[in-house]
Design an enzyme around this catalytic site. Structure first.
Site, mmCIF file in Angstrom:
data_model
loop_
_atom_site.group_PDB
_atom_site.id
_atom_site.type_symbol
_atom_site.label_atom_id
_atom_site.label_comp_id
_atom_site.label_asym_id
_atom_site.label_seq_id
_atom_site.Cartn_x
_atom_site.Cartn_y
_atom_site.Cartn_z
ATOM 1 N N CYS A 1 -7.583 9.621 -4.074
ATOM 2 C CA CYS A 1 -8.405 10.307 -3.074
ATOM 3 C C CYS A 1 -8.887 11.655 -3.621
ATOM 4 O O CYS A 1 -9.748 11.701 -4.480
ATOM 5 C CB CYS A 1 -7.654 10.447 -1.762
ATOM 6 S SG CYS A 1 -8.738 10.838 -0.360
ATOM 7 N N HIS B 1 -5.780 4.886 -0.500
ATOM 8 C CA HIS B 1 -4.408 5.410 -0.603
ATOM 9 C C HIS B 1 -3.388 4.274 -0.769
ATOM 10 O O HIS B 1 -2.734 3.871 0.196
ATOM 11 C CB HIS B 1 -4.059 6.231 0.643
ATOM 12 C CG HIS B 1 -4.684 7.587 0.659
ATOM 13 N ND1 HIS B 1 -4.048 8.708 0.178
ATOM 14 C CD2 HIS B 1 -5.893 7.997 1.091
ATOM 15 C CE1 HIS B 1 -4.844 9.760 0.331
ATOM 16 N NE2 HIS B 1 -5.970 9.354 0.883
ATOM 17 N N GLU C 1 -0.470 4.400 -2.045
ATOM 18 C CA GLU C 1 0.903 4.859 -1.837
ATOM 19 C C GLU C 1 1.406 4.582 -0.427
ATOM 20 O O GLU C 1 2.610 4.422 -0.211
ATOM 21 C CB GLU C 1 1.023 6.357 -2.180
ATOM 22 C CG GLU C 1 0.434 7.316 -1.164
ATOM 23 C CD GLU C 1 -1.049 7.563 -1.304
ATOM 24 O OE1 GLU C 1 -1.538 8.591 -0.797
ATOM 25 O OE2 GLU C 1 -1.740 6.717 -1.910
#
Length: 242
Positions: free
Chosen positions: A117, A220, A222
């Protein structure tokens, strides 16, 4: 066997908080740490240097094997020669300067870099590209909703198309569902980078450097490693690049 050390560049809280006597502190979301640990890396959180920037940056990069640039606030538009648009969000100039210094030192030492990001956007800035300070400024004919709030970040709300010869293709296939939590996008891609994936409205969703040492994604992963195993493979693959 020694685990490769992945330097995770942290963010800093710059606003007053009633829970803390000192309102300024640094942090990394635990999902970033967990993703690197699961991939077999040894995460090392790098606090933003407050003094002796050049010397500390050199020592940091000498001691790590790879760099992980996490998400966060907007980057200062003056880094790519633009005055701030009213749609620009919060910036942290100290963080920008530290991350850029780490990035350039890591590039000199040919150490792998992954950006997520904000991290991907900073890579583009560092390599000579620029951003749209807000997606509205891109004037896309049929834009998608790229900030999915109030939907939870663990929901995969849009599909990306992945380039055939990119680093992401073996990991995610030709198409994959991802989350989307950003309001800035790549405008002019740096000449040293190439597009690895796009969303249906043309927004750049992943990049890589032409020398195959730097990688970035706009979404994202994660936050998705527990619900979508393919997302953990991004971190697994990155740690193996050391």
């Amino acid at each position: 066997m020694m685990r490769p050390i992945v330097g995770i560049l942290g963010a800093q809280m710059n606003h007053a908080d009633n829970q803390f006597i000192d309102s300024r502190f640094e942090y990394v979301q635990d999902v970033n740490i967990a993703a690197i640990e699961t991939a077999g890396g040894l995460p090392m959180i790098l606090p933003i240097a407050k003094m002796d920037l050049k010397d500390l940056v050199s020592e940091y990069v000498n001691r790590i094997d790879a760099v992980f640039l996490i998400g966060g606030e907007d980057s200062d538009s003056q880094l790519y020669g633009e005055q701030p648009d009213p749609l620009l969000g919060e910036i942290d100039q100290q963080r920008d300067l530290f991350e850029l210094a780490i990035y350039h030192q890591a590039r000199e030492q040919h150490k792998p870099i992954l950006g997520i990001c904000r991290g991907m956007q900073l890579i583009n800035i560092a390599e000579g590209g620029n951003l749209y300070q807000d997606i509205k400024l891109a004037r896309i004919d049929q834009p998608l909703k790229h900030d999915q709030q109030p939907t939870v970040v663990t929901a995969e709300t849009q599909q990306i198309k992945i380039q055939a010869n990119s680093w992401l293709r073996p990991l995610l296939g030709d198409k994959h569902q991802v989350n989307s939590v950003h309001h800035q996008i790549v405008h002019q891609l740096a000449p040293t980078l190439q597009v690895a994936a796009n969303s249906a409205d043309g927004v750049v969703e992943a990049i890589e450097s032409q020398d195959h040492e730097v990688y970035g994604v706009q979404f994202h992963p994660e936050w998705l490693t527990k619900t979508d195993p393919a997302m953990q493979t991004i971190f697994d693959w990155f740690v193996k690049q050391v």
